[in-house]
Structure formats: structure tokens, C-alpha cells
Design a protein around this motif. Structure first.
Motif, mmCIF file in Angstrom:
data_model
loop_
_atom_site.group_PDB
_atom_site.id
_atom_site.type_symbol
_atom_site.label_atom_id
_atom_site.label_comp_id
_atom_site.label_asym_id
_atom_site.label_seq_id
_atom_site.Cartn_x
_atom_site.Cartn_y
_atom_site.Cartn_z
ATOM 1 N N ILE A 167 -16.212 -42.764 15.741
ATOM 2 C CA ILE A 167 -16.555 -43.914 16.577
ATOM 3 C C ILE A 167 -17.653 -44.769 15.946
ATOM 4 C CG2 ILE A 167 -17.550 -44.569 18.815
ATOM 5 C CD1 ILE A 167 -15.989 -42.162 20.000
ATOM 6 N N PHE A 168 -18.600 -44.139 15.259
ATOM 7 C CA PHE A 168 -19.731 -44.893 14.701
ATOM 8 C C PHE A 168 -19.627 -45.103 13.191
ATOM 9 C CE2 PHE A 168 -22.250 -43.142 18.468
ATOM 10 C CZ PHE A 168 -22.215 -44.352 19.152
ATOM 11 N N TYR A 169 -18.517 -44.765 12.575
ATOM 12 C CA TYR A 169 -18.440 -44.674 11.116
ATOM 13 C C TYR A 169 -18.672 -46.001 10.404
ATOM 14 C CZ TYR A 169 -16.943 -42.320 6.805
ATOM 15 O OH TYR A 169 -16.895 -41.737 5.565
ATOM 16 N N ARG A 170 -18.369 -47.101 11.039
ATOM 17 C CA ARG A 170 -18.515 -48.415 10.404
ATOM 18 C C ARG A 170 -19.698 -49.207 10.962
ATOM 19 N NH1 ARG A 170 -14.307 -49.930 7.232
ATOM 20 N NH2 ARG A 170 -12.552 -48.464 7.183
ATOM 21 N N ARG A 171 -20.655 -48.485 11.549
ATOM 22 C CA ARG A 171 -21.800 -49.153 12.172
ATOM 23 C C ARG A 171 -23.114 -48.707 11.536
ATOM 24 N NH1 ARG A 171 -20.843 -48.850 18.596
ATOM 25 N NH2 ARG A 171 -23.086 -49.248 18.483
ATOM 26 N N ASN A 172 -24.067 -49.620 11.508
ATOM 27 C CA ASN A 172 -25.370 -49.303 10.930
ATOM 28 C C ASN A 172 -26.496 -49.268 11.957
ATOM 29 O OD1 ASN A 172 -25.791 -52.011 11.509
ATOM 30 N ND2 ASN A 172 -25.768 -52.695 9.386
ATOM 31 N N ASP A 173 -26.132 -49.367 13.245
ATOM 32 C CA ASP A 173 -27.154 -49.313 14.293
ATOM 33 C C ASP A 173 -27.258 -47.926 14.913
ATOM 34 O OD1 ASP A 173 -24.585 -49.630 15.355
ATOM 35 O OD2 ASP A 173 -25.300 -50.630 17.157
ATOM 36 N N VAL A 174 -26.302 -47.045 14.607
ATOM 37 C CA VAL A 174 -26.337 -45.659 15.069
ATOM 38 C C VAL A 174 -26.148 -44.767 13.848
ATOM 39 C CG1 VAL A 174 -25.300 -43.899 16.532
ATOM 40 C CG2 VAL A 174 -25.422 -46.268 17.342
ATOM 41 N N PHE A 175 -27.140 -43.934 13.582
ATOM 42 C CA PHE A 175 -27.080 -42.998 12.469
ATOM 43 C C PHE A 175 -26.545 -41.670 12.980
ATOM 44 C CE2 PHE A 175 -28.943 -39.667 9.786
ATOM 45 C CZ PHE A 175 -28.561 -40.101 8.529
ATOM 46 N N THR A 176 -25.518 -41.136 12.327
ATOM 47 C CA THR A 176 -24.921 -39.875 12.748
ATOM 48 C C THR A 176 -25.097 -38.829 11.663
ATOM 49 O OG1 THR A 176 -22.766 -40.679 11.979
ATOM 50 C CG2 THR A 176 -23.243 -40.907 14.313
ATOM 51 N N THR A 177 -25.497 -37.625 12.071
ATOM 52 C CA THR A 177 -25.637 -36.529 11.128
ATOM 53 C C THR A 177 -25.223 -35.228 11.795
ATOM 54 O OG1 THR A 177 -27.153 -35.360 9.615
ATOM 55 C CG2 THR A 177 -28.103 -36.237 11.651
ATOM 56 N N SER A 178 -24.610 -34.347 11.021
ATOM 57 C CA SER A 178 -24.035 -33.129 11.576
ATOM 58 C C SER A 178 -24.220 -31.958 10.616
ATOM 59 C CB SER A 178 -22.537 -33.347 11.852
ATOM 60 O OG SER A 178 -21.918 -32.154 12.291
ATOM 61 N N LEU A 179 -24.686 -30.819 11.153
ATOM 62 C CA LEU A 179 -24.716 -29.544 10.443
ATOM 63 C C LEU A 179 -23.557 -28.717 10.982
ATOM 64 C CD1 LEU A 179 -27.776 -30.598 10.839
ATOM 65 C CD2 LEU A 179 -28.424 -28.242 10.366
#
Length: 344
Positions: free
Chosen positions: A205-217
Motif C-alpha cells: 500500500i505504501f510502496y510508492r510513497r515517501n510520506d510513510v516509511f515502512t520497515t519490517s523484521l
């Protein structure tokens, strides 16, 4: 820290799930919430609050309208066709077939399904709506000035993409929270996913956006669900290039290596300049979880709660996975208590 919770999660009562080639009792059970509630009470944390209703606008801000129409109507359409038992997909638009949206409910199940592990039941839609409201109530509390809040929601959400369900997830609660924060004044929001399984829906959902940073372990997708997303080279696209950080880890990962990855994620969140943090709080990284492969102990959850607290950001905790039912309460509350201890 305020906790928000709705008993409407009990409306979702799956009969079974497909696991290792057999139909078994669903790992994602209502009893998970009971153990967390008991642990909250035993540790003297705030009495859970029930949320109000937030309507559909926050949902439609991140999910496709036709997918939401499907979720809202699937059970009635399934029953109307004379089917017995839970609704479960059994065909998908595979690589050799046309990727079209069919009209038959049996085919739509496969069109909108990520996997066959997740059945749709009577009450699933109502439970998913309640989980969304729980999450938004916690988010609103933080936006109003609370330093943190806990959304004790079920069903979980991080596998739900803009237009697919699976992994026990239907609406992406963490994504809804992050978008709601953006729509209510926060310019830069981070989503940290600590569930054993990669949050493929959040990434999509956020992959092409720069206003929400997503990170996952998460478990290395070479060996762990959801298999088709979660690799380290997936860093975002277009405007979102560099704003997605995946930290896949091997089977058997212990806390030392996991905590090192967490520090990498926290440093990236700081560098991004996040104003608010949404934590997809899956505790299936526990050493005895029946469907996961990491080796964190209960004490480790306390420590990483403290690490999250040191970040100093307004924080919304959103419940995700955790299937060692007897220990889920202890492990979840250890994270929250560790966070509280660090923040004071």
C-alpha cells in the motif's frame, strides 16, 4: 498507556484452517484476546476502552472500493448459493490464466484471496470493522496528545493489501492508522512491523510513497509466509524508492541478531524524521510459537519494548500475530510495560 478493545472480535469464529495439508483448528482464535486482557489486568495496566465508530472513509483511503464491497457482501452471497461451512477459496488467477474480476462468488474468493489459510465466516466483516475502529480510537488518542496507545484488535491486518485478504487479515489496521495520522496533520509517519511474518500488505500500500516509511523484521521469505514479498532488495518504487526497509532473518534467529536488526530499523526511522510511529505488534517471534521460527524469550519482549520507548516518538501499538496462546498475554504486555518503563 490506554488500551482500546472491542468484544465484537468474537463475531469471527473460524471453524478450521488448512495447515500442513490438514484442516486444523484455527491458530488465530478469540482466546488470544482473552489471554492478553488477563495479562493487562494482572499487570495493573489501564482498563480497556471501547471505541466509537469511525465510518468507512479511513478504510477507503487505503483499500479498493470493489474489495471492500466484496468483504461486506461475501458471507451473504456464499450462503445464498447454498454452500455449507466457511467460505474458502480454491482457485486463483494463476500465471497461466487471465487476471480478471469474475462475478461468481466462488471465483471472487480466489480473486481477492492471498492464500487458502484464511476462511471467511459469519461475523468476519463485523469483526474487521470493529478492529478498524479499535485502531482508529488508539490513533486518535495519540494524535490528541497521549504519548502512546494500544489497539488490541482482532482480526489482525498487516497481510491485507489494498485489494486482498489472507494470513488471517482483512483490513490493514496499521495502514489505516498511518493514513489517518497523515490525514490529521502528521507529515511523516513510520510503520514498524515486528511480527514474524512480513507485512506484505503494508509494503504494497505504501510502496510508492515517501510520506510513510515502512520497515519490517521477519522470517526470510525464501522459507516463510508470505514467500512472494519481503526480500531485502524491495526498497520502494518511484517516489517511494528508499522508503521501504526489509530486514529478513534466518530460521532460528535469537534475540541478539533480532535486536541488531531492530536497531537498524530504529535508526532508519530516526533518519526519516518520523513524527509518529505505528508498531505492527506481532509476538509470534516467541520461541514456542507453533507457526513461526524465531527464538525470542518472554524477557526479550520487555527489552525491545524499552528500545521502542527510547525512540521517543508518539506510538500506536496495533496487535497482529502471536499464536502461542498461553504466553501471548505475557509477551504482549512485556512489550508495553517495557515501553512504559522507558518513557516514564
Amino acid at each position: 498507556m490506554k488500551t482500546y478493545y472491542s468484544p465484537k472480535h468474537r463475531l469471527r469464529q473460524p471453524k478450521a484452517e488448512l495447515h500442513d495439508g490438514q484442516w486444523v483448528p484455527s491458530f488465530e482464535s478469540p482466546e488470544r484476546m482473552d489471554h492478553i486482557l488477563e495479562a493487562l489486568k494482572a499487570r495493573g495496566l489501564d482498563e480497556p476502552l471501547e471505541p466509537g465508530g469511525y465510518g468507512m472513509d479511513p478504510v477507503l483511503a487505503v483499500h479498493d472500493a470493489d474489495y471492500i464491497e466484496f468483504l461486506a457482501s461475501v458471507w451473504e452471497r456464499w450462503v445464498a448459493k447454498g454452500h455449507q461451512g466457511d467460505a474458502v477459496p480454491n482457485i486463483w488467477p494463476a500465471r497461466t490464466l487471465r487476471d480478471i474480476r469474475p462475478q461468481a462468488i466462488e471465483a471472487q474468493l480466489g480473486y481477492y484471496a492471498l492464500a487458502s489459510d484464511t476462511t471467511l465466516t459469519e461475523g468476519t466483516w463485523q469483526a474487521a470493522l470493529a478492529a478498524k475502529d479499535v485502531t482508529l480510537a488508539a490513533t486518535e488518542a495519540v494524535l490528541a496528545g497521549d504519548s502512546s496507545a494500544f489497539a488490541l484488535c482482532r482480526p489482525p491486518g498487516h497481510h491485507a493489501s489494498s485489494s486482498q485478504f489472507g494470513g488471517y487479515c482483512f483490513l490493514n489496521n496499521a495502514v489505516i492508522a498511518a493514513q489517518y495520522a497523515r490525514d490529521h496533520g502528521k507529515q511523516r509517519v513510520a510503520v514498524l512491523d515486528v511480527d514474524f511474518h512480513h507485512g506484505n500488505g503494508t509494503q504494497e500500500i505504501f510502496y510508492r510513497r515517501n510520506d510513510v516509511f515502512t520497515t519490517s523484521l521477519h522470517g526470510d521469505p525464501e522459507h516463510a509466509f508470505p514467500f512472494f514479498l519481503g526480500r531485502a532488495d524491495e526498497t520502494g518504487a518511484g517516489a517511494g524508492e528508499g522508503f521501504n526497509l526489509n530486514l529478513p532473518l534466518p530460521n532460528g534467529t535469537t534475540y541478539r541478531a533480532w535486536a541488531d536488526a531492530l536497531e537498524t530499523a530504529l535508526t532508519a526511522i530516526e533518519d526519516f524524521g518520523a513524527e509518529l510511529l505505528v508498531v505492527s505488534l506481532g509476538v509470534d517471534t516467541f520461541e514456542n510459537d507453533p507457526i513461526s521460527l524465531f527464538k525470542l524469550t518472554s524477557d526479550d519482549f520487555s527489552d525491545y519494548g524499552k528500545r521502542l520507548g527510547r525512540l521517543g516518538l508518539p506510538t500506536v501499538f496495533v496487535m497482529e500475530g502471536g499464536y502461542a496462546v498461553a504466553e501471548i498475554g505475557t509477551n504482549t504486555v512485556n512489550v508495553l510495560a517495557g515501553f512504559n518503563a522507558e518513557r516514564g
